[in-house]
Each structure stands twice: as C-alpha cells, then as structure tokens.
Design an enzyme around this catalytic site. Structure first.
Site, mmCIF file in Angstrom:
data_model
loop_
_atom_site.group_PDB
_atom_site.id
_atom_site.type_symbol
_atom_site.label_atom_id
_atom_site.label_comp_id
_atom_site.label_asym_id
_atom_site.label_seq_id
_atom_site.Cartn_x
_atom_site.Cartn_y
_atom_site.Cartn_z
ATOM 1 N N CYS A 116 -30.855 -27.131 19.168
ATOM 2 C CA CYS A 116 -31.353 -26.461 20.456
ATOM 3 C C CYS A 116 -29.708 -26.663 21.011
ATOM 4 O O CYS A 116 -29.411 -26.344 22.292
ATOM 5 C CB CYS A 116 -32.200 -27.297 21.323
ATOM 6 N N HIS A 256 -30.880 -27.155 28.408
ATOM 7 C CA HIS A 256 -31.657 -26.566 27.325
ATOM 8 C C HIS A 256 -33.239 -26.629 28.024
ATOM 9 O O HIS A 256 -33.738 -27.509 28.555
ATOM 10 C CB HIS A 256 -31.796 -27.463 26.011
ATOM 11 N N ASN A 286 -38.973 -21.890 24.670
ATOM 12 C CA ASN A 286 -37.772 -22.393 24.036
ATOM 13 C C ASN A 286 -37.091 -21.605 22.865
ATOM 14 O O ASN A 286 -37.892 -21.398 22.034
ATOM 15 C CB ASN A 286 -38.322 -23.656 23.138
HETATM 16 N N1 ACO Z 1 -53.390 -27.441 23.576
HETATM 17 C C1 ACO Z 1 -54.121 -28.460 23.867
HETATM 18 N N2 ACO Z 1 -53.859 -29.834 23.613
HETATM 19 C C2 ACO Z 1 -52.921 -30.048 22.705
HETATM 20 C C3 ACO Z 1 -52.128 -29.188 22.407
HETATM 21 C C4 ACO Z 1 -52.294 -27.782 22.679
HETATM 22 N N3 ACO Z 1 -51.114 -26.927 22.455
HETATM 23 N N4 ACO Z 1 -51.196 -29.999 21.750
HETATM 24 C C5 ACO Z 1 -51.579 -31.244 21.472
HETATM 25 N N5 ACO Z 1 -52.712 -31.187 22.328
HETATM 26 C C6 ACO Z 1 -53.423 -32.390 22.543
HETATM 27 C C7 ACO Z 1 -53.102 -33.554 21.498
HETATM 28 O O1 ACO Z 1 -53.837 -33.485 20.260
HETATM 29 C C8 ACO Z 1 -53.772 -34.859 22.233
HETATM 30 O O2 ACO Z 1 -55.046 -35.054 22.170
HETATM 31 P P1 ACO Z 1 -55.709 -36.343 22.075
HETATM 32 O O3 ACO Z 1 -55.111 -37.102 23.219
HETATM 33 O O4 ACO Z 1 -57.139 -36.194 21.981
HETATM 34 O O5 ACO Z 1 -55.136 -37.045 20.833
HETATM 35 C C9 ACO Z 1 -53.359 -34.480 23.627
HETATM 36 O O6 ACO Z 1 -53.152 -33.035 23.724
HETATM 37 C C10 ACO Z 1 -51.812 -35.109 24.060
HETATM 38 O O7 ACO Z 1 -51.059 -34.733 22.983
HETATM 39 P P2 ACO Z 1 -49.328 -35.260 23.157
HETATM 40 O O8 ACO Z 1 -48.736 -34.969 22.193
HETATM 41 O O9 ACO Z 1 -49.143 -36.753 23.623
HETATM 42 O O10 ACO Z 1 -48.863 -34.245 24.522
HETATM 43 P P3 ACO Z 1 -47.654 -34.279 25.335
HETATM 44 O O11 ACO Z 1 -47.762 -34.414 26.430
HETATM 45 O O12 ACO Z 1 -46.410 -35.409 24.739
HETATM 46 O O13 ACO Z 1 -47.282 -32.660 25.087
HETATM 47 C C11 ACO Z 1 -45.373 -31.661 23.805
HETATM 48 C C12 ACO Z 1 -46.689 -32.278 23.724
HETATM 49 C C13 ACO Z 1 -45.582 -30.371 24.631
HETATM 50 C C14 ACO Z 1 -45.383 -30.982 22.186
HETATM 51 C C15 ACO Z 1 -44.399 -32.536 24.258
HETATM 52 O O14 ACO Z 1 -44.330 -33.792 23.535
HETATM 53 C C16 ACO Z 1 -43.197 -31.916 23.961
HETATM 54 O O15 ACO Z 1 -42.838 -30.845 24.745
HETATM 55 N N6 ACO Z 1 -42.270 -32.469 23.392
HETATM 56 C C17 ACO Z 1 -40.754 -31.987 23.108
HETATM 57 C C18 ACO Z 1 -40.707 -31.262 21.932
HETATM 58 C C19 ACO Z 1 -40.011 -30.285 22.106
HETATM 59 O O16 ACO Z 1 -39.588 -29.786 23.063
HETATM 60 N N7 ACO Z 1 -39.560 -29.872 20.746
HETATM 61 C C20 ACO Z 1 -38.973 -28.514 20.519
HETATM 62 C C21 ACO Z 1 -37.497 -28.724 19.922
HETATM 63 S S1 ACO Z 1 -36.612 -30.024 20.452
HETATM 64 C C22 ACO Z 1 -36.108 -29.602 21.786
HETATM 65 O O17 ACO Z 1 -35.900 -28.417 22.274
HETATM 66 C C23 ACO Z 1 -35.286 -30.672 22.333
#
Ligand code: ACO
Length: 333
Positions: A116, A256, A286
């Site tokens: 990214c 980004h 993204n």
């Molecule tokens: N739909 C519904 N529920 C979901 C989903 C989904 N798509 N994905 C995860 N959940 C659930 C999980 O299982 C969890 O359930 P639980 O509480 O029963 O265990 C709950 O939602 C919370 O999960 P978290 O992983 O804590 O959710 P978070 O708020 O952290 O969001 C996300 C997840 C969106 C992936 C976030 O962590 C994120 O955006 N991280 C950055 C990752 C990223 O951007 N990567 C891209 C490449 S790197 C870059 O570009 C910088």
C-alpha cells in the site's frame, strides 16, 4: 534535499476504475457479513472489480491517459515505474508490459513492491531521476487487481479490497512546484502482519499451496489497524516538522485509503480538519498501490488541488512499509 537540484513536479494525473461494482450487499450473499458492519467498521460501501483482464490493462489505461492529458508522445517517456503487488505474472515486470502496450520505445521500465506504500515509494524513486537531471519524463503508476489475490470467503479481507489504478507524470518544475521532501521507512520484522505467502521461492506454487490458499492475502487486521494509525500520523508530522511546517499549513492531506477509521484517527492525531483530508474509500475501497494516485486524480477533478497548494501524501502497507511525501502542487493536467 539539495536546493540546487530541480524539483520533480506532477504534470499530469490519471486514474482507471473498472466498470463492475461489487457492493456490500453483494458480499452479504457470499460471506457472513452485513452492509451495516462493513460501512461502520471500514467506511466502504462498494468496490470495483476487473473481469477478464490483468493489472497491466489498468496500468496501460492510466499510462495512455497521462500521455493524452499532457499531450506528449510515448517516445517522450524515459522511465515507467509500476508499483504493484499483483503483477500480471512473476516475470516479466508489469511495467515492461505497459512500456510495450503504449509503445514507449525509449523507456526503461521496472516494478516496485511496497504494497500500500507502493505509489509513494515509486513517486519518490521516480523523482530522483528528474532531480538528478538523468530524465525528463517519468511515469509513476500504482495499480492493483486485489480481487486476484483476495480469498472471496475470508470476510476479514474480501470486504476491504478493490481493483484500480492511478498514476502521474513527473517532469522538472519550472514554477517552484514539486516534491519538497520525503520520509520513508520499512520494518521487515512485521512481515507476518500482512502477506501473500505462496508463489514465491519460499513457498513455490504446488497443488498443496493452492489447496491451503497460500496465494491469498492474509493479515492481522487489528495489528495492522493500530500500526497504520500510529505510523501514518508519526511520519506525516515528522516530515512537516523538519520542514518547519504544521498540519494547519496543509491544503490537502491524501492518505492511503485502507479504512475510514484509520484515516479519521490519523487526521485526529495530526489535528487536521476534515476539509483538509481527501477520502474516497466509500466508493473505491482499498486498491493497495492505487489508492493515493486515484485519490489525487479525484481531488483534481473536484477542484481541490490548485497551483501553489501544499499537499502531503502518506501511506502504510505490507512489508511493513510506510512513508510520506510533501509537495507543492503545480499545474497538472
Ligand atoms: N463482517 C461481520 N463481522 C466481522 C467481519 C465482517 N466482514 N470481519 C470480522 N468480523 C467480526 C469478527 O469476527 C469479530 O467478532 P467477535 O467479536 O465475535 O470475535 C468482530 O467482527 C470484530 O472483529 P475485529 O477484527 O476486532 O474488527 P475490527 O473493528 O478490527 O475491524 C478490520 C476489522 C476492518 C479488518 C480492521 O481491523 C481493519 O481495517 N484493519 C486494517 C487492515 C487493513 O487495512 N488491511 C489492508 C491492507 S494494509 C493497509 O492498507 C494499511
């Protein structure tokens, strides 16, 4: 950066987004998720998907658009840099395919992999060839077909990514505009936080590697989230500070586009007002190396980039990599 060297300035900006839209509602039919959850946790409403064509197709569209906007010929291009983690194939470089497809017979071409952060890495790299006087015109393109490496059944990643490409043309500035300074970083100890393990020399493609889904992108979502907010704010403020500037001096901050909450938290830490921050994640998602140039292109179309504006581009990505570039906007087409 030595002040006697000419600055590299952006003289054209272009983007390409595939036509097909994949909405959150569409994803509800494939994985256990909801439109509400995706919007609330990521700010994403839809993403674009490229069917039947590889990454070079989008990068070539961008390259052709840059030539058209600038009114120059393919033979005027000295170097083509493509930042991507989804090259058409391992060999040859996607940049070589673009070079051939636009007929840039005098250009050399190579790919750059910084996930990214790829576009910001490539922009800074390309700018050095302008500042040194080695080249007159350098194309810098960020392009990713994330749908090619996203597990459609992994709800923690399939909701985040889309396909798209953007790029810029760099030339020596004659009006005081251009790249003022940059700060780039890498920390390979974070390699496991975001990776595509299969298909390289560590885990060559086999039936087993495909069965295990090693060709798909995997991440530690929460770790990446925290890292992104901390590093994007830190590197942006550090770069401003060493140029005796503050966040309030910025006309446009182009981060980004990974997650709306990452962008908002970064902007909060930096003390930026919402009108200083470019976001388009809602309809683009993204696109990895594509996010920053696509956002720049949309900002230009929206009249949010004017000659003389102070602009900061900041990204974080797999590697881990992160960095920021500070520029004075010129008169880009
Ligand atoms: N739909 C519904 N529920 C979901 C989903 C989904 N798509 N994905 C995860 N959940 C659930 C999980 O299982 C969890 O359930 P639980 O509480 O029963 O265990 C709950 O939602 C919370 O999960 P978290 O992983 O804590 O959710 P978070 O708020 O952290 O969001 C996300 C997840 C969106 C992936 C976030 O962590 C994120 O955006 N991280 C950055 C990752 C990223 O951007 N990567 C891209 C490449 S790197 C870059 O570009 C910088």
């Amino acid at each position: 950066m030595a002040s006697t060297q000419p600055r590299a300035t952006i003289t054209a900006v272009e983007r390409f987004l595939p036509e097909r839209i994949l909405s959150n509602k569409d994803l509800e039919k494939v994985v256990d998720t909801s439109d509400e959850w995706i919007r609330e946790r990521t700010g994403i409403a839809e993403r674009r998907i490229l069917d039947g064509e590889p990454t070079s197709y989008m990068a070539t569209k961008v390259a052709q658009g840059l030539l058209r906007r600038r009114g120059c010929h393919a033979d005027d291009i000295d170097l083509i840099l493509v930042a991507t983690i989804t090259p058409d194939m391992v060999l040859p470089a996607t940049a070589c395919l673009v070079q051939d497809q636009i007929g840039a017979s005098k250009a050399w071409a190579f790919d750059l992999l910084a996930a990214c952060s790829g576009f910001v890495y490539a922009l800074v790299t390309g700018a050095q060839f302008i500042s040194s006087g080695a080249h007159k015109r350098v194309m810098v393109i960020g392009a990713d077909k994330m749908s090619a490496i996203t597990d459609p059944h992994d709800r923690s990643t399939c909701i985040l990514f889309g396909d798209g490409a953007g790029g810029v043309l760099l030339e020596a500035a004659e009006d005081g505009s251009g790249l003022i300074d940059f700060e780039m970083h890498a920390d390979g100890s974070g390699r496991d936080d975001l990776h595509v393990r299969g298909g390289g020399s560590a885990y060559p493609a086999t039936h087993e590697s495909v069965d295990e889904g090693l060709h798909f992108i995997r991440q530690e979502g929460r770790t990446v989230f925290k890292f992104a907010v901390q590093r994007m704010a830190e590197v942006s403020l550090s770069l401003l500070q060493r140029n005796e500037l503050t966040a309030q001096d910025l006309d446009l901050f182009v981060p980004h586009q990974a997650n709306r909450r990452i962008i908002d938290a970064t902007a909060n830490r930096m003390g930026l007002a919402s009108e200083q921050v470019m976001t388009n994640i809602e309809h683009v998602a993204n696109t990895t190396a594509g996010t920053v140039p696509i956002a720049l292109s949309e900002a230009l179309d929206e009249g949010r980039l004017k000659p003389g504006n102070l602009v900061q581009l900041t990204a974080v990505g797999g590697g881990l990599t992160w960095g920021s570039a500070l520029l004075r906007w010129g008169n880009a087409a």
